[in-house]
Design an enzyme around this catalytic site. Structure first.
Site, PDB file in Angstrom:
ATOM      1  N   SER A 185       3.626   5.226  -0.898  1.00  0.00           N
ATOM      2  CA  SER A 185       3.444   6.719  -1.018  1.00  0.00           C
ATOM      3  C   SER A 185       2.417   7.217  -0.273  1.00  0.00           C
ATOM      4  CB  SER A 185       3.001   6.676  -2.397  1.00  0.00           C
ATOM      5  OG  SER A 185       2.970   8.044  -3.138  1.00  0.00           O
ATOM      6  N   HIS A 390       8.741   4.929  -8.903  1.00  0.00           N
ATOM      7  CA  HIS A 390       7.631   5.075  -7.866  1.00  0.00           C
ATOM      8  C   HIS A 390       6.654   3.858  -8.317  1.00  0.00           C
ATOM      9  CE1 HIS A 390       6.018   7.045  -4.513  1.00  0.00           C
ATOM     10  NE2 HIS A 390       4.692   6.867  -5.373  1.00  0.00           N
TER      11      HIS A 390
END
Length: 422
Positions: A185, A390
């Site tokens: 990320s 995620h």
């Protein structure tokens, strides 16, 4: 007489420093004992070196100083517990995401934590940290408790200063010519920024593996995350005026409250699991309840309010760009009404992107946009599990099955065995 006086004063100062450090250690011991008595899991109270030692993975603590004076603590797992062969080179650097720290790679335990798994595969594993989190709250001249300037950073400064400093430190320490980089990320977006802003640094990395790599966030689906980011943007002037520059620190009221409630197994398996799903998307059975109980002891790990504002800005533009100060300030700083975009074409490193279909934070549409702007994408691998999201990257018990094989496939292509012992 004068020299004797100086000697006595020096001894007194050293005594006070030693006493202060001793008092901190005593207080830390008492706090830990108290929390254990209240039912907190031990792993949630341990730092990186303590956790790795507990599970038989010796690790080292290293200190990196950036060009602009930030002092970062990074870690190295010397040899994986299950590594039976020679260590593979070059070193592998793992970089965490927003509001995380290096501890995120350990929270799911030795069977699932990516730091454990990669060191078990005999890689020289380094786990980095960025300014503003629990391991990055020191500076040569600035006091994070009192100096606003300490907190005047976003991903721009992390990419421009932290990443180059960490990479250079690892190269110098290991006498290696290059490294392999795994960015999760924000850990990937700051790599893109480094390549855009610091010429030549991409050449020091053989392969970049982006795990849910962040860039633009135009289509982020997480309503809760959007609301949190917008709140920071709306309150930014007020927070700055009253002296709040740090966002969601470890030890802050938000982290402490969540850790208190989520220490309970039943609450962790229900309320806390639902809370994580609000930030991202549901993936039943992916994260162990024990992992949730542990991760809340290390997350959120803190960043600057200004960095949270940058993320809020990124939700409302169709590009990956610098911080927006407003038209007048932008003209003064950038020479344009709008902030310039980062140059993604400068990321010439061979790149692998690994993403999930159910990622509500860095969604497939934004991942596709990113890969279309990177010049050297070897593969964009989409995890087969349709519910992979995620947060799974750091906390799923399925890491070894769903993403580790692809990571090892590319690390193997850009690594070699060495007879150097550790």
């Amino acid at each position: 007489m004068f020299s004797k006086g100086i000697f006595v004063v020096t001894l007194f100062i050293l005594y006070k420093i030693t006493l202060n450090n001793a008092n901190k250690e005593i207080q830390k011991y008492i706090d830990r004992k108290f929390k254990l008595h209240q039912g907190y899991p031990l792993d949630s109270l341990l730092n990186f070196t303590e956790l790795t030692a507990k599970y038989g993975y010796p690790s080292e603590e290293h200190t990196v100083v950036t060009e602009d004076g930030y002092i970062l603590t990074i870690f190295r797992i010397i040899r994986g517990k299950k590594c039976q062969g020679p260590i593979r080179s070059p070193p592998v650097l793992l970089m965490h995401g927003l509001l995380m720290s290096s501890d995120a790679w350990l929270d799911s335990g030795p069977e699932s934590g990516l730091a454990y798994l990669l060191s078990d595969a005999c890689y020289d594993l380094w786990a980095g940290n960025t300014r503003g989190n629990y391991y990055g709250k020191r500076h040569r001249t600035l006091n994070p408790e009192t100096d606003i300037d300490f907190w005047q950073f976003t991903v721009n400064e992390i990419g421009s200063f932290d990443m180059p400093a960490v990479i250079d430190y690892i190269l110098n320490y290991t006498s290696s010519e290059n490294i392999n980089y795994i960015g999760y990320s924000q850990g990937a977006s700051t790599y893109f920024i480094m390549c855009s802003e610091r010429k030549g640094y991409c050449d020091k990395v053989q392969v970049l593996i982006g795990l849910g790599p962040d860039s633009r966030n135009t289509y982020t689906k997480s309503i809760f995350s959007r609301l949190v980011a917008k709140a920071y943007q709306d309150l930014y002037p007020t927070l700055t005026e009253v002296g709040f520059y740090e966002a969601l620190p470890l030890g802050g009221i938000v982290q402490q409250t969540i850790a208190f409630f989520c220490r309970d197994f039943v609450i962790a398996d229900t309320f806390c699991r639902a809370l994580l799903s609000m930030f991202d998307s549901p993936h039943p059975g992916s994260a162990e309840t024990q992992t949730i109980r542990v991760l809340v002891g290390h997350f959120p790990a803190g960043t600057s309010v200004k960095n949270m504002v940058w993320y809020s800005q990124s939700l409302n533009v169709d590009d990956f760009q610098h911080f927006d100060y407003g038209t007048r300030a932008n003209m003064e700083l950038y020479g344009s009404l709008k902030p310039p975009a980062f140059n993604l074409s400068a990321t010439t490193t061979p790149t692998v992107v690994i993403s999930g279909k159910n990622d509500f934070l860095v969604v497939p549409a934004d991942q596709e946009w990113l890969t279309s702007h990177l010049p050297n994408v070897l593969e964009h691998y989409i995890v087969e599990d349709s519910l992979w999201n995620h947060l799974d990257i750091a906390y799923s018990k399925l890491t070894g099955k769903d993403i580790l094989p692809k990571i090892l496939e590319y690390l193997s292509k850009y690594s070699y065995e060495t007879d150097v012992g550790f």
